[in-house]
Design an enzyme around this catalytic site. Sequence first.
Site, PDB file in Angstrom:
ATOM      1  N   GLU A  50     -55.889 -33.228  27.979  1.00 14.32           N
ATOM      2  CA  GLU A  50     -55.102 -34.461  28.036  1.00 14.32           C
ATOM      3  C   GLU A  50     -53.632 -34.316  27.626  1.00 14.32           C
ATOM      4  O   GLU A  50     -53.166 -34.977  26.688  1.00 14.32           O
ATOM      5  CB  GLU A  50     -55.778 -35.542  27.194  1.00 14.32           C
ATOM      6  CG  GLU A  50     -57.147 -35.920  27.736  1.00 14.32           C
ATOM      7  CD  GLU A  50     -57.845 -37.012  26.946  1.00 14.32           C
ATOM      8  OE1 GLU A  50     -57.331 -37.418  25.886  1.00 14.32           O
ATOM      9  OE2 GLU A  50     -58.921 -37.463  27.388  1.00 14.32           O
ATOM     10  N   GLU A  56     -63.834 -35.386  31.565  1.00 10.99           N
ATOM     11  CA  GLU A  56     -64.302 -36.438  30.660  1.00 10.99           C
ATOM     12  C   GLU A  56     -64.434 -37.745  31.427  1.00 10.99           C
ATOM     13  O   GLU A  56     -63.529 -38.147  32.158  1.00 10.99           O
ATOM     14  CB  GLU A  56     -63.336 -36.645  29.486  1.00 10.99           C
ATOM     15  CG  GLU A  56     -63.271 -35.485  28.523  1.00 10.99           C
ATOM     16  CD  GLU A  56     -62.409 -35.786  27.301  1.00 10.99           C
ATOM     17  OE1 GLU A  56     -62.131 -36.979  27.041  1.00 10.99           O
ATOM     18  OE2 GLU A  56     -62.002 -34.829  26.618  1.00 10.99           O
TER      19      GLU A  56
END
Length: 649
Positions: free
Chosen positions: A207, A353
């Site tokens: 991320e 995710e």
Amino acid sequence: MGLTLALPAVAASAATNSPAKAAAASAKAAIPARAAAAAPGSDWLHVSGNQIVDAAGNPVWLTGVNWFGFNASERVFHGLWSANITEITRSMSQRGINIVRVPISTQLLLEWKNGQAAAPNVNTYANPELAGLDSLEIFEYWLDLCETYGIKVLLDVHSAEADNSGHIHPVWYKGSVTPELYYQAWEWAATRWKTNDTVVAFDLKNEPHGTANDTTRAKWDNSTDIDNWKNTAEVAARRILAINPDVLILVEGNEVYPREGKTWSSPNTNPDLSPNYYYNWWGGNLRGVKDHPINLGANQDQLVYSPHDYGPLVFNQPWFDKPFDKASLTDDVWRPNWFYLHENGTAPLLIGEWGGRLGQDARQDKWMTALRDLIVENKLHQTFWVLNPNSGDTGGLLLDDWKTWDEQKYALLKPALWQHGGKFVSLDHETPLGGTGSTTGISLGQRYSDGGGEGDTAAPSVPGQPTATAVTATGATLSWAASTDNVGVTAYDVLRGGSVVATVSGTTYNATGLTASTAYTFSVRARDAAGNVSAASTGRTVTTTAGGGTGPDQGCSATYRTTTSWTGGFQAEVTVRNTGTTAGSRWTVAWTYPSGTTVGSLWNGVLTTPAVTVRNADHNGALAANASTSFGLVGSGAAATPALSCTLA
């Protein structure tokens, strides 16, 4: 992701008594300096178009879960304060998890590299096999367990520092962890497990994120600036692949990307409603690949892009404040941010995710089901977030005792786990998922042998060349002869100028939002349930007419309504109605705002600027006589009620 609840106290370690020390000595003697490796090259994976394949070219499906803890200050899997590492691993394998994404920190990799691995606080009453082992020895003991049960491993640098909240930091360098040490940590990992095909993939950084207003942020362009994630990923990947050219490299997106005509220097005066940047989830914005693709040279066949996506219970994104379904999420969010890479055959996708709580919010359940269905229909690779019950904003597949599975959540996930003949498929050619003698799993070798049933690797035939009817200034209706397949065609991709603009189940498509007196070339290709894709058909060039507007038996009205406003912004809804006597298939609404007022985001329509023009989305263009539809928007600046023009064709 990685927010956690408070951690329970761990039972006093048994490593202080002499029997445990003897057991630890025995365990250490059983584990070499590096975990036992499988035969070199036997299970390594590679990329072919948008598929991941084994050495023989057989397509595989990576379907797994995340298990965090090594990334955090504990420096070991969470849950080992009460549950047994072997039992958890065996349970995952028996339930169809064929790969585990393991978050870790660069700090811990550097500690391992420098011989500074320490013994973590593990409950050795529950885990006698781990008594006396340091964190690296525990990780490599677990790699042996994974090999025993047919599970593969994806290692993910989740944060620079070993910290439960380390993922909040937007970039891969922090404090003493410099960019060069980040590269060196990955090189050490590549060297350490270069002959161990249990560790088949590296996710370079979890991320990357940040916006134009942030002092530190991750951007995506062709520069070599320290904060350019695209360049950093290329450097890291090339240094890894120089050591192990067989490991898969996963590259996540970032958070924002400049809109057309904007740059990374454009201001971001309203970070929630910026007209200058496209926003998405942290790690979920891969729009930059279209302009600046990752280049791994001779090792391009190891590249996988890895977006993240979440539902409204994690963060209430603007697209959740409107009616949505799988089609609208695909058009508005997934396709423009990352799904186009799969549709265009650029590279495989592994959604690193996704997940969350069930039964608390109907929108959350609807989002999770829609994304699950997109994954299954397209065989997108995925690792569900998360196994851990102590993930504060998502919960886990395991309940608080770290033994009992959340059966409702598992039932939602199960269709997205690779199955064949009623059994789960391992990524190991020899070991069935679940281990030797497994009753729930088979090996990859069995999957592609006579005993396991030959896989469907036959692509559909090429569809017919499209024909065009009902050509107007703004659209056309395309149709084509159906493709054939040994099992069955499930969908067609419609390509315009070589890029996918839609995926449809039938053999017709209404192209909308075109420009008058302009030539467009359309082609189509077919897909089957196994993910095989045909070659594209012969293209058909369509030139739109010079005129446009509403026909004599067609008319439309557009009504603008501000639904809420605040200082510096507002939300509005536009209702479009067919006021004619015949059905229409596409509509366009246009208006001009006063200076300083702009549209920040829009749903249930397709926006073009600088003048505000909105055409229908693929799912709401058809309007019967007297029927209506609506679209919504969030704007910045002063709220206004502009004069609208509307056309229906």
